[in-house]
Write an enzyme that holds these catalytic residues in place. Structure first.
Site, PDB file in Angstrom:
ATOM      1  N   ASN A 107      75.407  28.100  61.398  1.00 14.07           N
ATOM      2  CA  ASN A 107      76.781  27.786  60.987  1.00 14.07           C
ATOM      3  C   ASN A 107      77.677  28.886  61.534  1.00 14.07           C
ATOM      4  O   ASN A 107      77.670  30.002  61.013  1.00 14.07           O
ATOM      5  CB  ASN A 107      76.855  27.714  59.455  1.00 14.07           C
ATOM      6  CG  ASN A 107      78.293  27.555  58.971  1.00 14.07           C
ATOM      7  OD1 ASN A 107      79.195  27.237  59.753  1.00 14.07           O
ATOM      8  ND2 ASN A 107      78.509  27.778  57.676  1.00 14.07           N
ATOM      9  N   LYS A 137      80.834  28.997  61.460  1.00 12.81           N
ATOM     10  CA  LYS A 137      82.080  29.117  60.685  1.00 12.81           C
ATOM     11  C   LYS A 137      83.285  29.177  61.640  1.00 12.81           C
ATOM     12  O   LYS A 137      83.277  28.507  62.668  1.00 12.81           O
ATOM     13  CB  LYS A 137      82.038  30.349  59.771  1.00 12.81           C
ATOM     14  CG  LYS A 137      80.732  30.454  59.002  1.00 12.81           C
ATOM     15  CD  LYS A 137      80.808  31.434  57.873  1.00 12.81           C
ATOM     16  CE  LYS A 137      79.426  31.636  57.291  1.00 12.81           C
ATOM     17  NZ  LYS A 137      79.439  32.059  55.916  1.00 12.81           N
ATOM     18  N   HIS A 194      79.712  22.741  52.094  1.00 16.81           N
ATOM     19  CA  HIS A 194      79.451  24.186  52.205  1.00 16.81           C
ATOM     20  C   HIS A 194      80.257  24.913  51.122  1.00 16.81           C
ATOM     21  O   HIS A 194      81.361  24.497  50.763  1.00 16.81           O
ATOM     22  CB  HIS A 194      79.851  24.684  53.601  1.00 16.81           C
ATOM     23  CG  HIS A 194      79.417  26.092  53.850  1.00 16.81           C
ATOM     24  ND1 HIS A 194      80.171  27.168  53.452  1.00 16.81           N
ATOM     25  CD2 HIS A 194      78.289  26.598  54.424  1.00 16.81           C
ATOM     26  CE1 HIS A 194      79.526  28.285  53.775  1.00 16.81           C
ATOM     27  NE2 HIS A 194      78.379  27.959  54.365  1.00 16.81           N
ATOM     28  N   GLU A 231      82.055  27.430  51.172  1.00 23.77           N
ATOM     29  CA  GLU A 231      83.425  27.808  51.545  1.00 23.77           C
ATOM     30  C   GLU A 231      84.358  26.596  51.450  1.00 23.77           C
ATOM     31  O   GLU A 231      85.540  26.733  51.112  1.00 23.77           O
ATOM     32  CB  GLU A 231      83.437  28.444  52.944  1.00 23.77           C
ATOM     33  CG  GLU A 231      82.842  29.850  52.897  1.00 23.77           C
ATOM     34  CD  GLU A 231      82.057  30.271  54.115  1.00 23.77           C
ATOM     35  OE1 GLU A 231      82.267  29.704  55.203  1.00 23.77           O
ATOM     36  OE2 GLU A 231      81.207  31.185  53.975  1.00 23.77           O
ATOM     37  N   GLU A 258      72.121  26.960  49.067  1.00 25.66           N
ATOM     38  CA  GLU A 258      72.816  28.187  49.452  1.00 25.66           C
ATOM     39  C   GLU A 258      73.461  28.818  48.219  1.00 25.66           C
ATOM     40  O   GLU A 258      74.597  28.455  47.859  1.00 25.66           O
ATOM     41  CB  GLU A 258      73.897  27.873  50.480  1.00 25.66           C
ATOM     42  CG  GLU A 258      73.358  27.282  51.771  1.00 25.66           C
ATOM     43  CD  GLU A 258      74.263  27.625  52.948  1.00 25.66           C
ATOM     44  OE1 GLU A 258      73.755  28.186  53.919  1.00 25.66           O
ATOM     45  OE2 GLU A 258      75.472  27.366  52.873  1.00 25.66           O
ATOM     46  N   GLY A 266      76.775  35.569  53.135  1.00 25.82           N
ATOM     47  CA  GLY A 266      77.586  36.595  53.785  1.00 25.82           C
ATOM     48  C   GLY A 266      77.605  37.930  53.049  1.00 25.82           C
ATOM     49  O   GLY A 266      78.433  38.787  53.341  1.00 25.82           O
ATOM     50  N   SER A 310      72.328  34.948  53.768  1.00 27.87           N
ATOM     51  CA  SER A 310      71.875  36.233  54.315  1.00 27.87           C
ATOM     52  C   SER A 310      70.478  36.180  54.922  1.00 27.87           C
ATOM     53  O   SER A 310      69.695  37.137  54.799  1.00 27.87           O
ATOM     54  CB  SER A 310      71.982  37.334  53.251  1.00 27.87           C
ATOM     55  OG  SER A 310      73.337  37.520  52.883  1.00 27.87           O
ATOM     56  N   GLY A 344      74.298  31.792  58.742  1.00 32.96           N
ATOM     57  CA  GLY A 344      75.679  32.071  59.121  1.00 32.96           C
ATOM     58  C   GLY A 344      75.741  33.242  60.087  1.00 32.96           C
ATOM     59  O   GLY A 344      75.517  33.104  61.291  1.00 32.96           O
TER      60      GLY A 344
HETATM   61  C1  PEP Z   1      76.321  30.105  55.640  1.00 32.90           C
HETATM   62  O1  PEP Z   1      77.460  30.276  56.015  1.00 32.90           O
HETATM   63  O2  PEP Z   1      75.911  28.953  55.464  1.00 32.90           O
HETATM   64  C2  PEP Z   1      75.468  31.278  55.423  1.00 32.90           C
HETATM   65  C3  PEP Z   1      74.314  31.101  54.869  1.00 32.90           C
HETATM   66  O3  PEP Z   1      75.969  32.500  55.814  1.00 32.90           O
HETATM   67  P1  PEP Z   1      75.148  33.901  55.952  1.00 32.90           P
HETATM   68  O4  PEP Z   1      73.864  33.590  56.660  1.00 32.90           O
HETATM   69  O5  PEP Z   1      76.041  34.771  56.737  1.00 32.90           O
HETATM   70  O6  PEP Z   1      74.904  34.383  54.561  1.00 32.90           O
END
Ligand code: PEP
Length: 256
Positions: free
Chosen positions: A11, A13, A97, A99, A169, A175, A215, A236
Protein backbone atom coordinates in the site's frame (compact mmCIF):
# COMPACT_ATOMS: atom_id res chain seq x y z
CA UNK A 1 1.44 -22.67 7.31
CA UNK A 2 -1.57 -23.66 5.30
CA UNK A 3 -2.63 -24.60 1.80
CA UNK A 4 -3.61 -21.01 1.08
CA UNK A 5 -1.25 -19.22 -1.29
CA UNK A 6 0.38 -16.22 0.37
CA UNK A 7 -0.49 -12.78 -0.85
CA UNK A 8 1.73 -9.79 -0.18
CA UNK A 9 0.31 -6.34 -0.89
CA UNK A 10 2.07 -3.02 -1.00
CA UNK A 11 0.00 0.00 0.00
CA UNK A 12 1.89 3.02 -1.27
CA UNK A 13 -0.66 5.43 0.26
CA UNK A 14 -0.09 9.02 -1.00
CA UNK A 15 3.57 8.47 -1.85
CA UNK A 16 5.36 8.47 -5.21
CA UNK A 17 4.79 10.69 -8.22
CA UNK A 18 4.29 8.87 -11.53
CA UNK A 19 8.02 9.13 -12.31
CA UNK A 20 9.03 7.92 -8.83
CA UNK A 21 6.50 5.10 -9.11
CA UNK A 22 7.94 4.09 -12.48
CA UNK A 23 11.46 3.91 -11.04
CA UNK A 24 10.27 1.73 -8.15
CA UNK A 25 8.23 -0.52 -10.43
CA UNK A 26 11.22 -1.07 -12.74
CA UNK A 27 13.33 -2.08 -9.75
CA UNK A 28 10.61 -4.46 -8.52
CA UNK A 29 10.30 -6.01 -11.96
CA UNK A 30 13.95 -7.03 -11.82
CA UNK A 31 13.96 -8.14 -8.18
CA UNK A 32 10.79 -10.24 -8.41
CA UNK A 33 11.63 -12.01 -11.64
CA UNK A 34 11.78 -15.47 -10.06
CA UNK A 35 8.98 -15.09 -7.55
CA UNK A 36 6.20 -17.47 -8.47
CA UNK A 37 4.91 -19.06 -5.28
CA UNK A 38 3.44 -15.89 -3.79
CA UNK A 39 0.82 -13.47 -5.11
CA UNK A 40 2.10 -9.89 -5.16
CA UNK A 41 -0.04 -6.80 -5.55
CA UNK A 42 1.06 -3.18 -5.56
CA UNK A 43 -1.53 -0.51 -4.75
CA UNK A 44 -0.20 2.89 -5.85
CA UNK A 45 -1.97 6.27 -5.88
CA UNK A 46 -4.62 6.28 -8.64
CA UNK A 47 -2.54 8.53 -10.89
CA UNK A 48 0.26 5.93 -10.91
CA UNK A 49 -1.93 2.97 -11.91
CA UNK A 50 -1.59 3.28 -15.69
CA UNK A 51 2.21 3.58 -15.83
CA UNK A 52 2.58 0.70 -13.37
CA UNK A 53 0.26 -1.56 -15.33
CA UNK A 54 2.41 -0.91 -18.38
CA UNK A 55 5.74 -1.49 -16.63
CA UNK A 56 4.59 -4.59 -14.75
CA UNK A 57 2.69 -6.30 -17.57
CA UNK A 58 3.93 -9.84 -18.19
CA UNK A 59 5.15 -10.07 -14.58
CA UNK A 60 3.53 -11.74 -11.59
CA UNK A 61 2.85 -8.39 -9.95
CA UNK A 62 -0.80 -7.34 -9.96
CA UNK A 63 -1.97 -3.77 -9.48
CA UNK A 64 -4.67 -2.57 -7.11
CA UNK A 65 -6.46 0.64 -6.27
CA UNK A 66 -6.40 2.11 -2.76
CA UNK A 67 -10.07 3.09 -2.70
CA UNK A 68 -13.04 3.59 -5.05
CA UNK A 69 -16.58 4.91 -5.11
CA UNK A 70 -19.55 2.54 -5.02
CA UNK A 71 -21.38 4.17 -7.91
CA UNK A 72 -20.59 3.32 -11.54
CA UNK A 73 -20.17 6.96 -12.56
CA UNK A 74 -21.58 10.39 -11.79
CA UNK A 75 -20.98 13.79 -10.27
CA UNK A 76 -18.53 12.65 -7.58
CA UNK A 77 -15.57 15.00 -7.91
CA UNK A 78 -12.27 13.42 -6.94
CA UNK A 79 -13.50 9.83 -6.97
CA UNK A 80 -12.70 6.82 -9.18
CA UNK A 81 -15.07 3.95 -9.95
CA UNK A 82 -14.54 0.21 -9.90
CA UNK A 83 -14.99 0.08 -13.67
CA UNK A 84 -12.29 2.71 -14.12
CA UNK A 85 -9.83 0.76 -11.96
CA UNK A 86 -10.68 -2.46 -13.79
CA UNK A 87 -10.38 -0.85 -17.22
CA UNK A 88 -7.01 0.66 -16.25
CA UNK A 89 -5.72 -2.83 -15.43
CA UNK A 90 -6.30 -3.21 -11.68
CA UNK A 91 -7.34 -6.56 -10.32
CA UNK A 92 -7.54 -5.64 -6.62
CA UNK A 93 -8.75 -2.71 -4.55
CA UNK A 94 -8.07 -1.90 -0.89
CA UNK A 95 -11.35 -1.08 0.86
CA UNK A 96 -11.98 0.13 4.39
CA UNK A 97 -8.35 0.95 5.15
CA UNK A 98 -8.08 2.51 8.60
CA UNK A 99 -7.01 5.83 7.08
CA UNK A 100 -10.20 5.85 5.00
CA UNK A 101 -12.23 4.96 8.10
CA UNK A 102 -10.59 7.25 10.63
CA UNK A 103 -9.17 10.16 8.60
CA UNK A 104 -11.92 10.40 5.97
CA UNK A 105 -14.83 9.14 8.08
CA UNK A 106 -15.84 6.16 5.97
CA UNK A 107 -18.63 4.16 7.56
CA UNK A 108 -19.15 0.39 7.53
CA UNK A 109 -22.20 0.95 5.31
CA UNK A 110 -20.06 2.82 2.71
CA UNK A 111 -17.48 0.05 2.76
CA UNK A 112 -20.20 -2.57 2.31
CA UNK A 113 -21.45 -0.84 -0.85
CA UNK A 114 -17.88 -0.65 -2.14
CA UNK A 115 -17.17 -4.33 -1.47
CA UNK A 116 -20.30 -5.33 -3.40
CA UNK A 117 -19.48 -3.01 -6.31
CA UNK A 118 -15.85 -4.17 -6.49
CA UNK A 119 -16.93 -7.81 -6.66
CA UNK A 120 -19.51 -7.15 -9.35
CA UNK A 121 -16.91 -5.22 -11.39
CA UNK A 122 -14.43 -8.11 -11.21
CA UNK A 123 -12.06 -6.56 -8.67
CA UNK A 124 -10.87 -8.51 -5.64
CA UNK A 125 -11.46 -6.42 -2.52
CA UNK A 126 -8.71 -6.30 0.09
CA UNK A 127 -11.17 -5.64 2.88
CA UNK A 128 -9.48 -4.09 5.95
CA UNK A 129 -10.59 -4.35 9.54
CA UNK A 130 -8.89 -3.60 12.83
CA UNK A 131 -9.28 -2.09 16.26
CA UNK A 132 -7.87 1.15 17.67
CA UNK A 133 -5.49 1.17 20.63
CA UNK A 134 -8.09 2.17 23.23
CA UNK A 135 -10.43 -0.52 21.93
CA UNK A 136 -7.73 -3.17 22.40
CA UNK A 137 -6.86 -1.78 25.83
CA UNK A 138 -10.51 -2.04 26.85
CA UNK A 139 -10.69 -5.66 25.66
CA UNK A 140 -12.96 -4.76 22.74
CA UNK A 141 -10.90 -6.14 19.85
CA UNK A 142 -13.25 -9.02 19.02
CA UNK A 143 -16.36 -6.88 19.33
CA UNK A 144 -14.93 -4.22 16.95
CA UNK A 145 -13.67 -6.72 14.39
CA UNK A 146 -16.94 -8.66 14.52
CA UNK A 147 -18.97 -5.53 13.81
CA UNK A 148 -16.67 -4.46 10.96
CA UNK A 149 -16.79 -7.91 9.35
CA UNK A 150 -20.56 -8.30 9.75
CA UNK A 151 -21.39 -4.81 8.47
CA UNK A 152 -18.74 -4.64 5.76
CA UNK A 153 -19.68 -8.02 4.30
CA UNK A 154 -23.45 -7.89 4.90
CA UNK A 155 -25.29 -9.40 1.95
CA UNK A 156 -22.06 -10.20 0.10
CA UNK A 157 -22.29 -13.36 -2.02
CA UNK A 158 -19.10 -15.28 -2.65
CA UNK A 159 -18.62 -18.42 -4.69
CA UNK A 160 -14.82 -18.51 -4.88
CA UNK A 161 -12.65 -17.80 -1.82
CA UNK A 162 -10.03 -16.24 -4.10
CA UNK A 163 -12.46 -13.38 -4.83
CA UNK A 164 -11.99 -11.81 -1.39
CA UNK A 165 -8.93 -10.95 0.69
CA UNK A 166 -9.34 -9.73 4.26
CA UNK A 167 -6.61 -7.65 5.91
CA UNK A 168 -6.43 -7.52 9.69
CA UNK A 169 -4.73 -4.20 10.43
CA UNK A 170 -4.77 -3.13 14.07
CA UNK A 171 -4.83 0.67 13.85
CA UNK A 172 -2.24 1.01 16.64
CA UNK A 173 0.25 -0.97 14.55
CA UNK A 174 -0.12 0.96 11.29
CA UNK A 175 2.85 3.19 10.57
CA UNK A 176 3.94 3.12 14.22
CA UNK A 177 6.82 0.65 14.07
CA UNK A 178 4.99 -1.43 16.70
CA UNK A 179 3.67 -4.60 15.10
CA UNK A 180 1.20 -6.99 16.70
CA UNK A 181 3.06 -10.00 18.04
CA UNK A 182 2.58 -13.14 15.94
CA UNK A 183 0.42 -14.55 18.78
CA UNK A 184 -1.77 -11.43 19.00
CA UNK A 185 -2.25 -11.38 15.24
CA UNK A 186 -2.90 -15.13 14.95
CA UNK A 187 -5.58 -14.97 17.64
CA UNK A 188 -7.53 -12.32 15.73
CA UNK A 189 -6.96 -14.02 12.36
CA UNK A 190 -8.38 -17.24 13.76
CA UNK A 191 -11.39 -15.32 15.04
CA UNK A 192 -11.88 -13.58 11.67
CA UNK A 193 -11.84 -16.97 9.96
CA UNK A 194 -14.55 -18.16 12.35
CA UNK A 195 -16.62 -15.07 11.50
CA UNK A 196 -16.11 -15.69 7.77
CA UNK A 197 -17.31 -19.26 8.33
CA UNK A 198 -20.53 -17.93 9.87
CA UNK A 199 -20.93 -15.35 7.10
CA UNK A 200 -20.23 -17.70 4.17
CA UNK A 201 -19.43 -21.36 4.91
CA UNK A 202 -16.57 -23.14 6.61
CA UNK A 203 -15.32 -24.36 3.23
CA UNK A 204 -15.17 -20.84 1.79
CA UNK A 205 -13.71 -19.38 4.99
CA UNK A 206 -10.90 -21.95 4.91
CA UNK A 207 -9.89 -20.68 1.48
CA UNK A 208 -10.10 -16.92 2.07
CA UNK A 209 -6.68 -15.27 2.50
CA UNK A 210 -6.31 -13.10 5.60
CA UNK A 211 -3.39 -10.70 5.51
CA UNK A 212 -1.82 -9.07 8.53
CA UNK A 213 -0.93 -5.39 8.23
CA UNK A 214 0.79 -3.06 10.66
CA UNK A 215 4.52 -2.30 10.69
CA UNK A 216 5.50 -5.41 8.74
CA UNK A 217 9.17 -5.27 7.80
CA UNK A 218 11.84 -7.75 6.70
CA UNK A 219 12.83 -8.35 10.33
CA UNK A 220 9.40 -9.49 11.52
CA UNK A 221 7.78 -10.87 8.35
CA UNK A 222 8.82 -14.51 8.61
CA UNK A 223 7.57 -14.95 12.16
CA UNK A 224 4.22 -13.32 11.40
CA UNK A 225 3.78 -15.18 8.12
CA UNK A 226 4.51 -18.56 9.64
CA UNK A 227 1.33 -18.42 11.74
CA UNK A 228 -1.38 -20.85 10.63
CA UNK A 229 -4.02 -18.23 9.82
CA UNK A 230 -1.77 -15.46 8.51
CA UNK A 231 -1.81 -15.81 4.74
CA UNK A 232 0.14 -12.77 3.73
CA UNK A 233 0.79 -9.17 4.60
CA UNK A 234 -0.45 -5.74 3.64
CA UNK A 235 2.63 -3.57 3.83
CA UNK A 236 2.70 0.22 3.96
CA UNK A 237 6.04 1.92 4.70
CA UNK A 238 8.26 -1.05 3.88
CA UNK A 239 6.60 -1.49 0.47
CA UNK A 240 7.93 1.86 -0.73
CA UNK A 241 11.46 0.53 -0.92
CA UNK A 242 11.92 -2.26 -3.51
CA UNK A 243 14.64 -3.83 -1.36
CA UNK A 244 12.54 -4.24 1.79
CA UNK A 245 9.34 -5.13 -0.09
CA UNK A 246 11.21 -7.87 -1.95
CA UNK A 247 12.70 -9.16 1.30
CA UNK A 248 9.20 -9.52 2.76
CA UNK A 249 7.99 -11.34 -0.36
CA UNK A 250 10.97 -13.71 -0.15
CA UNK A 251 10.11 -14.43 3.51
CA UNK A 252 6.59 -15.36 2.38
CA UNK A 253 8.04 -17.70 -0.24
CA UNK A 254 10.11 -19.46 2.40
CA UNK A 255 7.24 -20.10 4.79
CA UNK A 256 4.81 -21.06 2.00
C1 PEP B 1 -0.91 0.03 5.77
O1 PEP B 1 -0.91 1.18 5.40
O2 PEP B 1 -1.80 -0.73 5.37
C2 PEP B 1 0.15 -0.41 6.69
C3 PEP B 1 0.05 -1.59 7.21
O3 PEP B 1 1.18 0.47 6.93
P1 PEP B 1 2.60 0.14 7.66
O4 PEP B 1 3.11 -1.14 7.07
O5 PEP B 1 3.45 1.30 7.34
O6 PEP B 1 2.30 -0.01 9.11
Amino acid sequence: MSTRRSIIGGNWKMFKTPSEAATTAKALKVKLINVEAVDVVVCPPAIDVLPLVEILKETNVAIGGQNMHWEDEGAFTGEVSATMLRDAGCSYVILGHSERRHVFGEQDSDINKKVKKALSAGLTPIFCVGEKLDEREHGRTREVVKKQVAAGLAGVQLSDPADLVVAYEPVWAIGTGVNATPEQAEEVHQYIRELLGEQFSKGLADGIRIQYGGSVKPANAAELLSQENIDGALVGGASLDPESFTAIIKSAEKVN
